[in-house]
Design a protein around this motif. Sequence first.
Motif, PDB file in Angstrom:
ATOM      1  N   PRO A  29      49.452  58.006  20.842  1.00 50.11           N
ATOM      2  CA  PRO A  29      48.466  57.377  21.740  1.00 50.11           C
ATOM      3  C   PRO A  29      47.114  57.162  21.064  1.00 50.11           C
ATOM      4  CG  PRO A  29      49.599  59.177  22.839  1.00 50.11           C
ATOM      5  CD  PRO A  29      49.992  59.258  21.391  1.00 50.11           C
ATOM      6  N   LEU A  30      46.388  56.173  21.540  1.00 49.47           N
ATOM      7  CA  LEU A  30      45.002  55.981  21.113  1.00 49.47           C
ATOM      8  C   LEU A  30      44.129  56.918  21.937  1.00 49.47           C
ATOM      9  CD1 LEU A  30      44.856  52.082  20.882  1.00 49.47           C
ATOM     10  CD2 LEU A  30      45.374  53.734  19.077  1.00 49.47           C
ATOM     11  N   TYR A  31      43.094  57.471  21.314  1.00 44.68           N
ATOM     12  CA  TYR A  31      42.281  58.484  21.974  1.00 44.68           C
ATOM     13  C   TYR A  31      40.960  57.925  22.498  1.00 44.68           C
ATOM     14  CZ  TYR A  31      45.477  61.858  19.876  1.00 44.68           C
ATOM     15  OH  TYR A  31      46.592  62.572  19.514  1.00 44.68           O
ATOM     16  N   ILE A  32      40.517  58.508  23.612  1.00 43.69           N
ATOM     17  CA  ILE A  32      39.239  58.196  24.246  1.00 43.69           C
ATOM     18  C   ILE A  32      38.429  59.480  24.316  1.00 43.69           C
ATOM     19  CG2 ILE A  32      38.098  57.391  26.344  1.00 43.69           C
ATOM     20  CD1 ILE A  32      39.694  55.192  25.131  1.00 43.69           C
ATOM     21  N   ASP A  33      37.153  59.429  23.902  1.00 43.66           N
ATOM     22  CA  ASP A  33      36.298  60.615  23.970  1.00 43.66           C
ATOM     23  C   ASP A  33      34.868  60.168  24.255  1.00 43.66           C
ATOM     24  OD1 ASP A  33      35.231  63.150  23.814  1.00 43.66           O
ATOM     25  OD2 ASP A  33      35.323  63.281  21.631  1.00 43.66           O
ATOM     26  N   TYR A  53      48.467  36.336  16.528  1.00 42.16           N
ATOM     27  CA  TYR A  53      48.194  35.125  17.301  1.00 42.16           C
ATOM     28  C   TYR A  53      49.263  34.989  18.386  1.00 42.16           C
ATOM     29  CZ  TYR A  53      46.199  30.583  18.315  1.00 42.16           C
ATOM     30  OH  TYR A  53      45.555  29.533  18.948  1.00 42.16           O
ATOM     31  N   LYS A  54      48.829  35.065  19.650  1.00 46.74           N
ATOM     32  CA  LYS A  54      49.720  35.042  20.812  1.00 46.74           C
ATOM     33  C   LYS A  54      50.740  36.184  20.780  1.00 46.74           C
ATOM     34  CE  LYS A  54      49.445  30.070  21.776  1.00 46.74           C
ATOM     35  NZ  LYS A  54      50.222  28.827  21.983  1.00 46.74           N
ATOM     36  N   GLU A  55      50.375  37.286  20.139  1.00 52.29           N
ATOM     37  CA  GLU A  55      51.262  38.453  20.073  1.00 52.29           C
ATOM     38  C   GLU A  55      50.531  39.673  20.647  1.00 52.29           C
ATOM     39  OE1 GLU A  55      54.040  37.582  16.177  1.00 52.29           O
ATOM     40  OE2 GLU A  55      52.202  38.737  15.909  1.00 52.29           O
ATOM     41  N   GLU A  56      51.138  40.297  21.642  1.00 57.00           N
ATOM     42  CA  GLU A  56      50.544  41.469  22.285  1.00 57.00           C
ATOM     43  C   GLU A  56      51.617  42.523  22.536  1.00 57.00           C
ATOM     44  OE1 GLU A  56      47.029  39.426  24.974  1.00 57.00           O
ATOM     45  OE2 GLU A  56      49.035  39.596  25.821  1.00 57.00           O
ATOM     46  N   ILE A  57      51.185  43.778  22.566  1.00 57.89           N
ATOM     47  CA  ILE A  57      52.093  44.861  22.944  1.00 57.89           C
ATOM     48  C   ILE A  57      51.370  45.765  23.936  1.00 57.89           C
ATOM     49  CG2 ILE A  57      53.288  44.837  20.710  1.00 57.89           C
ATOM     50  CD1 ILE A  57      51.771  47.414  19.997  1.00 57.89           C
ATOM     51  N   MET A  58      52.128  46.550  24.692  1.00 52.00           N
ATOM     52  CA  MET A  58      51.539  47.568  25.562  1.00 52.00           C
ATOM     53  C   MET A  58      51.524  48.882  24.799  1.00 52.00           C
ATOM     54  SD  MET A  58      50.743  45.919  28.259  1.00 52.00           S
ATOM     55  CE  MET A  58      50.353  47.227  29.422  1.00 52.00           C
ATOM     56  N   TYR A  59      50.428  49.618  24.927  1.00 52.06           N
ATOM     57  CA  TYR A  59      50.261  50.821  24.120  1.00 52.06           C
ATOM     58  C   TYR A  59      49.563  51.914  24.937  1.00 52.06           C
ATOM     59  CZ  TYR A  59      49.946  53.222  19.614  1.00 52.06           C
ATOM     60  OH  TYR A  59      50.117  54.099  18.570  1.00 52.06           O
ATOM     61  N   SER A  60      49.939  53.154  24.684  1.00 57.85           N
ATOM     62  CA  SER A  60      49.420  54.297  25.441  1.00 57.85           C
ATOM     63  C   SER A  60      48.013  54.669  24.970  1.00 57.85           C
ATOM     64  CB  SER A  60      50.346  55.500  25.261  1.00 57.85           C
ATOM     65  OG  SER A  60      49.816  56.639  25.899  1.00 57.85           O
ATOM     66  N   VAL A  61      47.147  54.939  25.955  1.00 54.56           N
ATOM     67  CA  VAL A  61      45.778  55.393  25.689  1.00 54.56           C
ATOM     68  C   VAL A  61      45.552  56.664  26.513  1.00 54.56           C
ATOM     69  CG1 VAL A  61      43.325  54.845  25.966  1.00 54.56           C
ATOM     70  CG2 VAL A  61      44.941  53.049  25.304  1.00 54.56           C
ATOM     71  N   ARG A  62      44.935  57.668  25.890  1.00 59.17           N
ATOM     72  CA  ARG A  62      44.679  58.897  26.635  1.00 59.17           C
ATOM     73  C   ARG A  62      43.417  59.606  26.152  1.00 59.17           C
ATOM     74  NH1 ARG A  62      49.442  62.931  24.359  1.00 59.17           N
ATOM     75  NH2 ARG A  62      48.311  63.734  22.554  1.00 59.17           N
ATOM     76  N   SER A  63      42.861  60.421  27.041  1.00 59.64           N
ATOM     77  CA  SER A  63      41.669  61.186  26.698  1.00 59.64           C
ATOM     78  C   SER A  63      42.067  62.558  26.161  1.00 59.64           C
ATOM     79  CB  SER A  63      40.787  61.365  27.930  1.00 59.64           C
ATOM     80  OG  SER A  63      41.496  61.969  28.975  1.00 59.64           O
ATOM     81  N   GLY A 113      43.757  55.509  10.847  1.00 63.26           N
ATOM     82  CA  GLY A 113      44.100  56.876  10.484  1.00 63.26           C
ATOM     83  C   GLY A 113      43.850  57.880  11.576  1.00 63.26           C
ATOM     84  N   GLN A 114      42.856  57.613  12.475  1.00 60.77           N
ATOM     85  CA  GLN A 114      42.517  58.552  13.540  1.00 60.77           C
ATOM     86  C   GLN A 114      42.968  58.073  14.905  1.00 60.77           C
ATOM     87  OE1 GLN A 114      38.253  58.758  12.853  1.00 60.77           O
ATOM     88  NE2 GLN A 114      38.472  60.689  11.763  1.00 60.77           N
ATOM     89  N   GLY A 115      42.872  56.771  15.148  1.00 62.12           N
ATOM     90  CA  GLY A 115      43.331  56.229  16.417  1.00 62.12           C
ATOM     91  C   GLY A 115      42.361  56.399  17.571  1.00 62.12           C
ATOM     92  N   TYR A 116      41.064  56.572  17.262  1.00 60.31           N
ATOM     93  CA  TYR A 116      40.078  56.659  18.341  1.00 60.31           C
ATOM     94  C   TYR A 116      39.652  55.261  18.764  1.00 60.31           C
ATOM     95  CZ  TYR A 116      39.514  61.674  18.158  1.00 60.31           C
ATOM     96  OH  TYR A 116      39.745  63.017  18.246  1.00 60.31           O
ATOM     97  N   LEU A 117      39.763  55.002  20.061  1.00 62.33           N
ATOM     98  CA  LEU A 117      39.361  53.713  20.602  1.00 62.33           C
ATOM     99  C   LEU A 117      37.877  53.730  20.968  1.00 62.33           C
ATOM    100  CD1 LEU A 117      40.835  51.075  21.075  1.00 62.33           C
ATOM    101  CD2 LEU A 117      41.329  51.825  23.407  1.00 62.33           C
TER     102      LEU A 117
END
Length: 370
Positions: free
Chosen positions: A336-340, A360-370, A295-299
């Motif tokens: 994007p996923l957030y970094i704080d 399983y053996k499934e990956e995606i590239m995803y945006s991360v930002r502060s 729901g928030q997306g904080y990494l």
Amino acid sequence: MINIGLIVNPIAGMGGTVGLKGTDGEDILREAIRLGSQPKSPIKAIKALKELDSIKDNIKIITGPKDMGENEAKLLNFNVEVINIENENSTSSKDTIKLARDMLDKKISILIFVGGDGTARDIYKAVKDKVITIGIPAGVKIHSPVYAINPKIGGRLALRFLNGKINSIEREVLDLDEEMYRQGKVNTKLYGYLKVPREKSFMQNKKAPTPLSEESSQKSIGLFIADNMETDITYIIGPGTTTRAILDTLNLKSTLLGIDIIKSKKIIKNDANEKDILECIKDNKAKLIITPTGGQGYLLGRGNQQISDRVIKSIGRENIIVVSTLHKLQNLKFKPLYIDTSNEEVDSMLNGYMRIVVGYKEEIMYSVRS
């Protein structure tokens, strides 16, 4: 001259890095101090206030004494008016409530408060819907969507509102029982609503529960990670139901809302704090496995402060493994996923795209930002 209220909870977030999952209660605060925790919220207050520098000559900061706002505002040379409290050396929720109520008499245009969900509860009790508020995130557990994404964004949001560019909206004040939280149980309660600036992209979402339909996806992620673990690597496992599936696959005890450390598929430490993590990884190759908050997306920076900037620097960006179900990312509308982490150098290091294990053996590239 525009009056702005500022209340800083100086102990907010002190339980995070030492693994105490909050600082509600004097006994917990004393334990956090004993374990070496340092105040986090004054630094975050300063980051937010810096964003108001362009209107410094037109505003007065109405605030509490010392680390409840006075020190931070004076450090940045703002025009400051201090409201006194009974004991300046030992602040409490009663002081927060008193300050907020007294600020209403000062005709403040907005109330900026720095803390966690407990602080938001105190602010709601004091002001209800009588003034626009902005929460600057500094606590361990932040479920309430009355908080900005991070301190800098909170300051920019206040600036936009004071410049008349946005209206307001009511958002929920939520909190959970810390004692149950320490036992791995989430019991969230709605306390009321605060008015906040209406700028959704600047505000965090409320924490969302994990639906039962995700269980099979989590199991496949857990199986994939477990199958590919290396015996000479120390693994730091972050909190959450997705990461818990890894330890379930290995038939190991997990800490749902804490940090677990494993090596050679055996538990090294359950419910580890920052010191435990640094001790375990200093002479070992290490990888960090984390999942974003639903729901928030904080990494990083929400509920996993034990994984501090020092931990991340030691492990390195290349050794961070992110796991998440596609359902969780879809609910975030692929924002994007957030970094704080409170460390701009580390936040900048983590910006960009990261690989996320979604099956399983499934990956995606995803945006991360502060």
